[in-house]
Design an enzyme around this catalytic site. Structure first.
Site, PDB file in Angstrom:
ATOM      1  N   HIS A  84      -7.074 -13.661   7.367  1.00  0.00           N
ATOM      2  CA  HIS A  84      -7.026 -12.651   6.310  1.00  0.00           C
ATOM      3  C   HIS A  84      -7.896 -13.111   5.143  1.00  0.00           C
ATOM      4  O   HIS A  84      -7.828 -14.258   4.725  1.00  0.00           O
ATOM      5  CB  HIS A  84      -5.586 -12.457   5.824  1.00  0.00           C
ATOM      6  CG  HIS A  84      -5.485 -11.373   4.800  1.00  0.00           C
ATOM      7  ND1 HIS A  84      -5.345 -10.044   5.138  1.00  0.00           N
ATOM      8  CD2 HIS A  84      -5.574 -11.408   3.448  1.00  0.00           C
ATOM      9  CE1 HIS A  84      -5.319  -9.312   4.042  1.00  0.00           C
ATOM     10  NE2 HIS A  84      -5.465 -10.118   3.001  1.00  0.00           N
ATOM     11  N   ASP A 163       5.451  -1.401   2.157  1.00  0.00           N
ATOM     12  CA  ASP A 163       4.263  -1.991   1.517  1.00  0.00           C
ATOM     13  C   ASP A 163       3.215  -0.904   1.274  1.00  0.00           C
ATOM     14  O   ASP A 163       2.611  -0.855   0.204  1.00  0.00           O
ATOM     15  CB  ASP A 163       3.672  -3.105   2.389  1.00  0.00           C
ATOM     16  CG  ASP A 163       2.346  -3.597   1.817  1.00  0.00           C
ATOM     17  OD1 ASP A 163       2.375  -4.216   0.749  1.00  0.00           O
ATOM     18  OD2 ASP A 163       1.286  -3.316   2.419  1.00  0.00           O
ATOM     19  N   ARG A 170       1.150   0.574  -6.872  1.00  0.00           N
ATOM     20  CA  ARG A 170       0.549  -0.539  -7.628  1.00  0.00           C
ATOM     21  C   ARG A 170      -0.882  -0.215  -8.023  1.00  0.00           C
ATOM     22  O   ARG A 170      -1.338  -0.553  -9.115  1.00  0.00           O
ATOM     23  CB  ARG A 170       0.587  -1.823  -6.784  1.00  0.00           C
ATOM     24  CG  ARG A 170       1.987  -2.395  -6.651  1.00  0.00           C
ATOM     25  CD  ARG A 170       2.042  -3.517  -5.626  1.00  0.00           C
ATOM     26  NE  ARG A 170       1.083  -4.549  -5.885  1.00  0.00           N
ATOM     27  CZ  ARG A 170       0.496  -5.304  -4.947  1.00  0.00           C
ATOM     28  NH1 ARG A 170       0.795  -5.127  -3.677  1.00  0.00           N
ATOM     29  NH2 ARG A 170      -0.377  -6.223  -5.277  1.00  0.00           N
ATOM     30  N   SER A 185       2.850  -8.766  -0.078  1.00  0.00           N
ATOM     31  CA  SER A 185       2.185  -7.656   0.600  1.00  0.00           C
ATOM     32  C   SER A 185       1.374  -8.176   1.795  1.00  0.00           C
ATOM     33  O   SER A 185       1.484  -7.664   2.918  1.00  0.00           O
ATOM     34  CB  SER A 185       1.288  -6.935  -0.422  1.00  0.00           C
ATOM     35  OG  SER A 185       0.413  -6.063   0.195  1.00  0.00           O
ATOM     36  N   LYS A 189       2.608  -8.084   6.215  1.00  0.00           N
ATOM     37  CA  LYS A 189       1.839  -7.429   7.280  1.00  0.00           C
ATOM     38  C   LYS A 189       1.462  -8.418   8.379  1.00  0.00           C
ATOM     39  O   LYS A 189       1.467  -8.091   9.559  1.00  0.00           O
ATOM     40  CB  LYS A 189       0.591  -6.767   6.697  1.00  0.00           C
ATOM     41  CG  LYS A 189       0.947  -5.480   5.971  1.00  0.00           C
ATOM     42  CD  LYS A 189      -0.212  -4.895   5.220  1.00  0.00           C
ATOM     43  CE  LYS A 189      -0.524  -5.664   3.968  1.00  0.00           C
ATOM     44  NZ  LYS A 189      -1.275  -4.992   2.955  1.00  0.00           N
TER      45      LYS A 189
HETATM   46  N1  URA Z   1      -4.319  -6.914   0.028  1.00  0.00           N
HETATM   47  C1  URA Z   1      -3.083  -6.553   0.414  1.00  0.00           C
HETATM   48  O1  URA Z   1      -2.831  -6.300   1.589  1.00  0.00           O
HETATM   49  N2  URA Z   1      -2.122  -6.464  -0.506  1.00  0.00           N
HETATM   50  C2  URA Z   1      -2.343  -6.752  -1.809  1.00  0.00           C
HETATM   51  O2  URA Z   1      -1.427  -6.677  -2.583  1.00  0.00           O
HETATM   52  C3  URA Z   1      -3.653  -7.130  -2.217  1.00  0.00           C
HETATM   53  C4  URA Z   1      -4.625  -7.213  -1.264  1.00  0.00           C
END
Ligand code: URA
Length: 435
Positions: A84, A163, A170, A185, A189
């Protein structure tokens, strides 16, 4: 909930820690419609100021995960490893890395995101490949992963829906940049998608969400700590985002550059980051020992094995695999507008945030979530910090479909490069390796 939503928000405003059970009920209440958008927004703002304790952060992450499905990848053999990136400008690494690592025998389940603010998104880049589908069902995702060792999809409605909804709030309540909220967040995932290992690339600099090393390290450590608690082995690297990665910024232009890298060509900085992350993924996946990981990754790139896997992935996900050998099948903009240096000098700095926003202005990203992306538009940037430029030499090219917009953007893009006589500090590409 043992207390009212209003009382729960007041606690966080006062900097107190909530009962983990109340956090879960508050998130669930939001999904059920018993907690309103304005109450969730107020709590998110209170968290932005006062943070979350370790127990609260875990409870909040758990609530995000359990709002949806947790993919069960246990019938797919081997250790599954994802990567990621926290996002930047010109970051096309996933397009290269996922097939590369899969070509070395480590399965890569990758759930990617769309562009966010000034940063590009892997999903938008993949969507510029004619026919390529990222809206996979969980069954398709698992089937492709099992068949070819890699699958790349977008966040579906089943994966951490809380989320998805909270993220949208957000985005419009200035609460994106809170470290615990980002950490929960991202972690939720990755845990829900079934990864067993994760390599995290936290970008630092003018084109990243984390502009300083200290905050980037804090974010990395939070994600490592949360994911480890859920048995996901995570390692992290902090990498530079004070200038775009590689040369291409956009969607189809970035796919072209990713293919060049898969052919053993392409810019050095891009290849270097790919090899660093690939080596870590292979180590986590148990396919190489620490001394051989890099050599294995280089061999996969230079032998064409990674490129073959990319072709296979494009085909299986409905895309046109001929793009690999014939880049004219990817979108091209109608106007190529060069930007030339007005005087001799050395590039001192690059305003990477602004470059990202200019790419959005051109149509390579979205201002509102319903905006359509133009896959063809973007930039090629030829100069890096510390490079010498001569008067009249090309600094960049703007690829635009609307000529007047392209000319407007070109003028502004030129201002993103500060040139002078001094020798600037060239930022190291790999800033820090953690865990
Ligand atoms: N990427 C995400 O998946 N969540 C965030 O809060 C910021 C970047």
């Amino acid at each position: 909930m043992s207390i009212s939503a209003c009382e729960f928000i007041r606690y966080k405003r006062l900097g107190k820690s909530a009962d983990p059970k109340d956090i879960k009920e508050f998130v669930q209440g939001y999904l059920d419609g018993n907690v309103a958008d304005y109450q969730m927004s107020a709590w998110l703002m209170a968290v932005s100021f006062n943070g979350l304790s370790e127990d609260e952060l875990l409870a909040y992450t758990e609530a995000l995960i359990s709002s949806g499905e947790r993919f069960d990848l246990s019938d797919i053999p081997g250790f599954k490893v994802d990567k990621h990136s926290t996002g930047g400008v010109g970051d096309k690494v996933s397009l290269i890395l996922a097939p590369l690592v899969a070509s070395c025998g480590v399965a890569v389940p990758m759930v990617s995101g769309r562009g966010l603010g000034h940063t590009g998104g892997t999903l938008d880049k993949l969507a510029s490949i004619p026919g390529f589908r990222t809206d996979l069902t969980v069954d398709e995702f698992k089937r492709y992963l099992s068949k070819i060792g890699v699958a790349m999809m977008g966040q579906s409605a089943d994966l951490c829906p809380a989320d998805g909804r909270i993220y949208a709030l957000r985005d419009v309540t200035a609460t994106v940049s809170s470290i615990p909220l980002i950490a929960a967040s991202i972690s939720s995932k990755k845990i829900a998608e079934g990864a067993e290992g994760l390599v995290l690339d936290v970008k630092v600099g003018s084109g990243a969400f984390m502009t300083d090393e200290q905050s980037a390290e804090l974010l990395a450590r939070e994600i490592i700590s949360i994911t480890n608690r859920f048995n996901v082995k995570t390692t992290s690297v902090l990498t530079d985002m004070n200038q775009p990665l590689g040369r291409a910024v956009g969607n189809a232009v970035e796919v072209r550059e990713a293919i060049a890298c898969l052919k053993g060509q392409g810019p050095d900085d891009l290849r270097k980051i790919v090899l660093e992350l690939a080596a870590r993924m292979l180590l986590l996946g148990g396919r190489s020992d620490a001394e051989n990981t890099r050599a294995d990754a280089i061999a996969a790139l230079d032998s064409g094995r990674a490129l073959d896997k990319f072709r296979e992935m494009v085909r299986i996900q409905g895309g046109d695999p001929r793009i690999v050998d014939d880049s004219s099948l990817l979108s091209h903009a109608t106007h190529d507008i060069p930007i030339v240096a007005e005087s001799n000098g050395v590039v001192q700095s690059v305003d990477t945030y602004r470059i990202g926003m200019l790419a959005v202005d051109l149509g390579a990203g979205r201002r509102r979530k319903e905006d359509l992306i133009d896959p063809a538009v973007g930039f090629e940037i030829y100069k890096k910090i510390g490079d010498e430029v001569r008067e009249g030499e090309a600094l960049a090219t703007v690829h635009a479909n609307d000529e007047s917009k392209g000319l407007e953007v070109a003028e502004e893009l030129e201002d993103c490069f500060e040139t002078g006589d001094g020798s600037p500090n060239v930022p190291p590409l790999i800033i820090k390796r953690l865990a």
